[in-house]
Design an enzyme around this catalytic site. Structure first.
Site, PDB file in Angstrom:
ATOM      1  N   LYS A  25      87.325   9.648 -49.047  1.00 39.59           N
ATOM      2  CA  LYS A  25      87.070  11.089 -49.126  1.00 39.59           C
ATOM      3  C   LYS A  25      85.674  11.251 -49.730  1.00 39.59           C
ATOM      4  O   LYS A  25      85.512  11.559 -50.920  1.00 39.59           O
ATOM      5  CB  LYS A  25      88.159  11.758 -49.974  1.00 39.59           C
ATOM      6  CG  LYS A  25      88.324  13.238 -49.648  1.00 39.59           C
ATOM      7  CD  LYS A  25      89.675  13.740 -50.097  1.00 39.59           C
ATOM      8  CE  LYS A  25      89.763  15.254 -50.099  1.00 39.59           C
ATOM      9  NZ  LYS A  25      89.532  15.906 -48.818  1.00 39.59           N
TER      10      LYS A  25
HETATM   11  N1  PLP Z   1      91.845  14.776 -43.443  1.00 47.88           N
HETATM   12  C1  PLP Z   1      90.731  15.268 -43.981  1.00 47.88           C
HETATM   13  C2  PLP Z   1      89.434  14.971 -43.305  1.00 47.88           C
HETATM   14  C3  PLP Z   1      90.784  16.045 -45.151  1.00 47.88           C
HETATM   15  O1  PLP Z   1      89.681  16.552 -45.684  1.00 47.88           O
HETATM   16  C4  PLP Z   1      92.033  16.300 -45.748  1.00 47.88           C
HETATM   17  C5  PLP Z   1      92.131  17.113 -46.964  1.00 47.88           C
HETATM   18  O2  PLP Z   1      92.158  16.656 -48.042  1.00 47.88           O
HETATM   19  C6  PLP Z   1      93.176  15.752 -45.154  1.00 47.88           C
HETATM   20  C7  PLP Z   1      93.054  14.998 -44.000  1.00 47.88           C
HETATM   21  C8  PLP Z   1      94.527  15.955 -45.760  1.00 47.88           C
HETATM   22  O3  PLP Z   1      94.678  15.196 -46.931  1.00 47.88           O
HETATM   23  P1  PLP Z   1      95.655  15.672 -48.085  1.00 47.88           P
HETATM   24  O4  PLP Z   1      96.949  15.945 -47.432  1.00 47.88           O
HETATM   25  O5  PLP Z   1      95.720  14.509 -49.010  1.00 47.88           O
HETATM   26  O6  PLP Z   1      95.057  16.863 -48.697  1.00 47.88           O
HETATM   27  C1  COI Z   2      91.667  19.601 -49.014  1.00 44.32           C
HETATM   28  O1  COI Z   2      92.587  19.994 -48.279  1.00 44.32           O
HETATM   29  O2  COI Z   2      91.839  19.423 -50.215  1.00 44.32           O
HETATM   30  C2  COI Z   2      90.332  19.322 -48.478  1.00 44.32           C
HETATM   31  O3  COI Z   2      89.594  18.641 -49.113  1.00 44.32           O
HETATM   32  C3  COI Z   2      89.935  19.877 -47.181  1.00 44.32           C
HETATM   33  C4  COI Z   2      88.959  20.976 -47.183  1.00 44.32           C
HETATM   34  C5  COI Z   2      89.110  21.664 -45.850  1.00 44.32           C
HETATM   35  C6  COI Z   2      89.058  21.970 -48.261  1.00 44.32           C
END
Ligand code: PLP
Ligand code: COI
Length: 364
Positions: free
Chosen positions: A202
């Site tokens: 990330k």
């Molecule tokens: N994929 C991307 C590119 C993201 O930015 C996010 C957000 O955090 C997710 C997937 C979903 O991850 P999570 O469910 O851990 O928030």
């Molecule tokens: C999240 O869901 O936390 C992300 O980082 C994604 C962004 C679209 C805010």
């Protein structure tokens, strides 16, 4: 810092916090990511000294040397997680340990100093405690937490920085999308991540690389962009800021597998478990965009949704791209499997439903 003092945060309360009246007004309709709380957590790292000076202090601009490595070579990572106001007025967080682990893994991929998971969790919890009055209580409202780390060494040579700043800021938020189903633009031209690259980390660079495609999506009147794989431009990967699921007419769920090019979403992992708990068949397998269009036409593909911390579970009403447009189900987001999983997830996250997997943590 000796070990007894390790991770003991010094509190430097904001000398002039936002007034109760102004905070109440801000919390009534915070939107997403534009309103911020009074404080931030800050921890510094220096090679030879390790992590030091953990503080909760007034949220304010940070001073950086113009030669700081992050400004030139983008050595930066972040997380996204939420604290919720529970029905009894208490405060809960959802799987914060999973964010701590992913943050460490992102740091490893970006050759950054790893934040010990206990320090990450302390920083987040201390900030939530300091700013607990900023947690909104509306149905889709929460306190979004944004831990991030930047390379702060002033040096223009290309190498991993020897100094870092780990900061957590907090932002009261409402829903990320305004409601109903979202429309998704299939990007044929731009890809997000390649095998061996940083897709599973990330890091800010992944998002910078997605913005042109996201702008293209907006120009095409779509809410989000869907990326295909970099090698064949054929396999569905994920969206700019969320993972993607498909629901077939036999109730089977399909989602792209983790293979290093997509973010291992915590919501994705949670939904896989919740779906299995419900007796649904779940397949983590490659799904081609041509197959997706064919399945929508034949009626085999009945629902699709985006998922993530910000997006929660958001139904997808249509996909658009160079091969035309497909409408998923009724196109209006009234999708039963998606709706059921969304309710189950939100219920657990907010402490309203039993939590058999031990995902919810109370913040005292
Ligand atoms: N994929 C991307 C590119 C993201 O930015 C996010 C957000 O955090 C997710 C997937 C979903 O991850 P999570 O469910 O851990 O928030
Ligand atoms: C999240 O869901 O936390 C992300 O980082 C994604 C962004 C679209 C805010």
């Amino acid at each position: 810092m000796d070990s007894a003092d390790q991770f003991r945060f010094t509190h430097l309360p904001h000398p002039a916090p936002v007034s109760v009246a102004q905070r109440t007004e801000l919390l009534a309709n915070p939107g997403f990511g534009r309103v911020f709380t009074d404080h931030m957590a800050v921890v510094r790292y220096k090679e030879g000294q390790g992590w030091h000076n953990p503080t909760i202090e007034a949220r304010a601009p940070i001073a950086l040397d113009p030669a700081a490595a992050v400004l030139h070579y983008a050595q930066e990572i972040f997380e996204g997680m939420k604290a919720y106001r529970a029905a009894d007025g208490g405060v809960v967080m959802f799987r914060p340990d999973a964010n701590a682990r992913r943050f460490r893994q992102s740091a490893e991929r970006m050759a950054m100093a790893e934040v010990p998971e206990a320090l990450f969790l302390d920083a987040v919890r201390e900030l939530v405690r300091a700013d607990r009055d900023w947690i909104p209580s509306g149905e889709s409202a929460s306190l979004y937490l944004r831990p991030f780390m930047i390379a702060s060494e002033a040096f223009l040579g290309v190498k991993p920085s020897s100094e870092y700043l780990f900061i957590v800021i907090a932002s009261p938020v409402g829903a990320y999308f305004s409601g109903g189903a979202v429309s998704v633009w299939v990007s044929e031209e731009y890809t997000r991540a390649a095998p061996g690259g940083t897709g599973a980390a990330k890091c800010g660079g992944n998002y910078a690389a997605s913005l042109l495609a996201q702008r293209e999506a907006k120009r095409q009147n779509c809410d989000q962009v869907l990326f295909l794989d970099a090698a064949e431009h054929r396999w569905i990967e994920e969206m700019g800021g969320m993972n993607v699921f498909f629901v077939m007419d036999d109730g089977t769920l399909v989602t792209p597998p983790l293979g290093g090019t997509i973010l291992p979403g915590i919501t994705r992992d949670t939904l896989l478990t919740l779906a299995r708990d419900r007796g649904l068949t779940v397949r983590e397998e490659r799904y081609g965009i041509d197959q997706c269009y064919a399945d929508a036409a034949s009626g085999r593909l009945v629902e699709a949704f985006a998922c993530g911390t910000a997006a929660v579970v958001t139904p997808i009403g249509r996909f658009r791209g160079h091969r035309g447009e497909i409408v998923i189900g009724a196109g209006n987001g009234a999708d039963p499997v998606t709706g059921d999983l969304r309710e189950a997830l939100i219920g657990i996250q907010r402490g309203q439903r039993p939590d058999p997997h031990g995902w919810v943590q109370r913040i005292d």
